[in-house]
Design a protein around this motif. Sequence first.
Motif, short mmCIF file in Angstrom:
data_model
loop_
_atom_site.label_atom_id
_atom_site.label_comp_id
_atom_site.label_asym_id
_atom_site.label_seq_id
_atom_site.Cartn_x
_atom_site.Cartn_y
_atom_site.Cartn_z
N TYR A 192 -32.28 -42.42 40.40
CA TYR A 192 -31.67 -41.15 40.80
C TYR A 192 -32.69 -40.03 40.64
CZ TYR A 192 -28.34 -37.26 40.90
OH TYR A 192 -27.68 -36.10 41.23
N TYR A 193 -33.39 -40.04 39.51
CA TYR A 193 -34.43 -39.05 39.26
C TYR A 193 -35.78 -39.61 39.68
CZ TYR A 193 -30.76 -37.05 36.33
OH TYR A 193 -29.57 -36.53 35.87
N PRO A 194 -36.69 -38.76 40.14
CA PRO A 194 -38.02 -39.26 40.52
C PRO A 194 -38.72 -39.89 39.31
CG PRO A 194 -38.00 -36.85 40.45
CD PRO A 194 -36.57 -37.29 40.32
N LEU A 195 -39.29 -41.06 39.50
CA LEU A 195 -40.00 -41.76 38.44
C LEU A 195 -41.48 -41.42 38.54
CD1 LEU A 195 -40.20 -43.87 36.16
CD2 LEU A 195 -40.36 -45.64 37.94
N LEU A 196 -41.96 -40.57 37.64
CA LEU A 196 -43.35 -40.14 37.66
C LEU A 196 -44.25 -41.29 37.26
CD1 LEU A 196 -45.43 -37.87 37.95
CD2 LEU A 196 -44.97 -37.24 35.59
N ALA A 197 -45.26 -41.57 38.10
CA ALA A 197 -46.15 -42.70 37.85
C ALA A 197 -47.60 -42.29 37.61
CB ALA A 197 -46.10 -43.68 39.03
N LEU A 198 -47.96 -41.06 38.05
CA LEU A 198 -49.35 -40.64 37.88
C LEU A 198 -49.45 -39.12 38.07
CD1 LEU A 198 -52.19 -41.99 37.43
CD2 LEU A 198 -52.52 -41.79 39.91
N VAL A 199 -50.33 -38.50 37.30
CA VAL A 199 -50.64 -37.07 37.47
C VAL A 199 -52.14 -36.95 37.69
CG1 VAL A 199 -50.63 -34.77 36.44
CG2 VAL A 199 -48.73 -36.35 36.01
N PRO A 220 -48.64 -41.36 32.85
CA PRO A 220 -47.48 -40.94 32.06
C PRO A 220 -46.82 -42.09 31.31
CG PRO A 220 -46.92 -41.05 34.38
CD PRO A 220 -48.39 -41.28 34.29
N PHE A 221 -47.18 -43.33 31.66
CA PHE A 221 -46.64 -44.48 30.94
C PHE A 221 -47.40 -44.71 29.63
CE2 PHE A 221 -45.67 -46.41 35.36
CZ PHE A 221 -44.58 -45.57 35.50
N ALA A 222 -48.59 -44.09 29.52
CA ALA A 222 -49.43 -44.33 28.34
C ALA A 222 -49.54 -43.12 27.43
CB ALA A 222 -50.83 -44.76 28.78
#
Length: 377
Positions: A22-29, A42-44
């Motif tokens: 439902y919410y955007p899943l942030l994977a990289l900035v 953002p996973f680390a």
Amino acid sequence: MGELASEPAYGLDTEFHRERTYYPLLALVQISWSGGIALVDPFAVELKPLAGVLNGPGLAVLHAGEQDLEVLTRACGTVPSRLFDTQLAAGFMGMSTPSLANLTQRLLGHTLSKGDRLTDWTRRPLSSQQRTYAAADVAYLLQLHEALATALLSMGRLGWAETECELFLHRPRLACPPCQVWWRMREARSLRGRARAVAQCVFAWRELRAAGLDKPPRFVLPDLSVVSIANRPPRSSEELAQVRGLEARRLKPELAAELLAAVEEGMVLPDSSLCLPVNDDLDPALRPAATLAAAWVTQRANELQIDTTLLATRADLHAMLRGDAYCRLAQDWRASLLGAPLRSLVAGEAALGLATGGGLVLEERSRRPLVKAPAGA
């Protein structure tokens, strides 16, 4: 983050997925600055410290940053204090929503590395191709800002672009109220009577449940099923099982109970609680004025080589004709460029005619009609 906090400007982009959530899943900035480029996982690492950079005095440069701002709000609890959107700014040079690759090629002569637009950014480790592609999204943002700002300054439009970026940054991005979600349905305006109330309640229930589960609303209940339920409200589990789109699904008892409760809520919803779609229709007497105004705005956009929608949208023209005090055509640079001339046209103080060699010209009205009105008109 300490080095970034003192930078006068930095490029910013994000990669995210929202197909199964439902919410955007942030994977990289991705961040660029005078000292280099960083890819932040953002996973680390925890992204909350990035809020200090966003809230700082530095100028954030993004390209088509609408969804990036939504993602940053959720991940960091804030958005940049200052923003320059390169796609938005390019519109003031007559480029209608250019892609980052096209803009970089046109203004800087650089060709961005191609990548798979549908790549899985949640995969770890990222491949070298993914990292190269991600870095390219921010590699030239600061140069693009400099090139666009220089060109717009020479055209006398830099202030226009900066004002628009400021408005864009602070545009409300609140989630749609659950009671209004049913407006998105294609058939919403064709519903009548109880069907509208049932649609409102069932869509609201679906939206809240999807948010709680962090799943796309269609995973909870297909649109087709909601439309079918609105038109022929089921009153029992047996009737619910016959709804189109639900025949092959085996709804859990608690889910079916909640859905039937939403249907019942819609069946008894007071008219005063029904949220109807906003009607943007103009008074019929103002429609000729809207047509003339739209024609002139289109020509002005061509003359100025500015994207027409940046000058005025249909909604902007309607708001002005209705006399809305806070319409965009009464604010900032649009007020003198468009608002004042259009008000003269609508007030009958100016006339729109064909110029020599074609095109339209807005000029003082002579008030000498060439054709007399029919008797009794």
